[in-house]
Design a protein around this motif. Sequence first.
Motif, short mmCIF file in Angstrom:
data_model
loop_
_atom_site.label_atom_id
_atom_site.label_comp_id
_atom_site.label_asym_id
_atom_site.label_seq_id
_atom_site.Cartn_x
_atom_site.Cartn_y
_atom_site.Cartn_z
N GLY A 208 1.49 -57.92 -11.83
CA GLY A 208 1.34 -56.57 -11.28
C GLY A 208 1.91 -56.46 -9.88
N PRO A 209 1.57 -55.39 -9.16
CA PRO A 209 2.06 -55.23 -7.79
C PRO A 209 1.63 -56.40 -6.91
N HIS A 210 2.54 -56.83 -6.06
CA HIS A 210 2.23 -57.98 -5.20
C HIS A 210 3.06 -57.90 -3.92
N PRO A 211 2.70 -58.64 -2.89
CA PRO A 211 3.48 -58.64 -1.65
C PRO A 211 4.89 -59.17 -1.87
N LEU A 212 5.80 -58.77 -1.01
CA LEU A 212 7.20 -59.23 -1.01
C LEU A 212 7.93 -58.86 -2.31
N MET A 213 7.58 -57.73 -2.89
CA MET A 213 8.26 -57.30 -4.11
C MET A 213 9.70 -56.88 -3.84
N ALA A 259 -2.01 -64.91 -4.96
CA ALA A 259 -1.83 -64.29 -6.27
C ALA A 259 -1.17 -65.23 -7.27
N ALA A 260 -0.55 -66.30 -6.78
CA ALA A 260 0.16 -67.23 -7.66
C ALA A 260 -0.78 -68.25 -8.27
#
Length: 292
Positions: A208-213, A259-260
């Motif tokens: 889903g949405p995450h930083p550094l996209m 998130a990883a």
Amino acid sequence: MATRKEIDGSAGVPQFYGKELRYKREEAGLTLEKLVDGSFYGITYLSEIEHGSRSMPVDLARHVDHRLGTDGFFERRCGEAREARLKGHATYFERVLDAESRATTIEEWAPTVLPGLLQTGPYARAVICAEQMLELPEEVEERIAGRLERAEIFGASHKKPEYWVILHESLLLQSILPPGQMAEQLDHIITLVKQGRIFVQILPWNSGPHPLMSGAAMILDFDDAPPLVYLEGQHHGHTIDDPSLVKQYRRSYDLLRAAAMPQGASLALIEAAAEEYRNGKQPTGLQHRDLA
């Protein structure tokens, strides 16, 4: 007493001029500290220039010529050394190429292509040929060699940097190589992990949405300099050293890391994908695996 490290002047232009710099400095009876006195640079910086691992800025070359009485020799030649060091690399990559060899920690996020530091020859060739289809064969080979040379920082003689990388799961599922070569590429990453040279985490494709996209990013830390962020596009690169911006990128990277997947599960995922490629199969993705 520290052992004097010899300089192989035949290794390349930077090493040649570095050795010449040491010779002229010692001939003048100056220590590193005495030679940089009055400049904006430190003894570590000058030592790395002498060993060919760092390019010489023009202002420092002028200072050295003045102190050693070398009649503009190093100012004239520092450009040649810089060009030799950049061989196979874009000019905008110069600062990062210099920084990688000095970094204590490198943290990288790779959403679309495996990082250059981890690429095997076939993977590097595929990426470079896709980007520069009109280059002459010798130019392609030069770029591949330059890219593979960067990975020497993971050699046994190097104790640093500590390298962290977050890979998007799609990089395992959407190969740009034939299955056998992709298996070898993933095996290369697995070997570096098991040797303790790198830390790898996978960001699931359905996270889903995450930083550094917005794209890839690299954060570098040093013992003797402020941290640096490097952002790269298709045909350009940009370095950021503004402390407030670096702090924001570091926060984004930390959130992405959270998130990883943990390294153990990430390694198992890479190993499973490598095995499927080895067997001529297409990896099925995280949703079909039991990695517990």
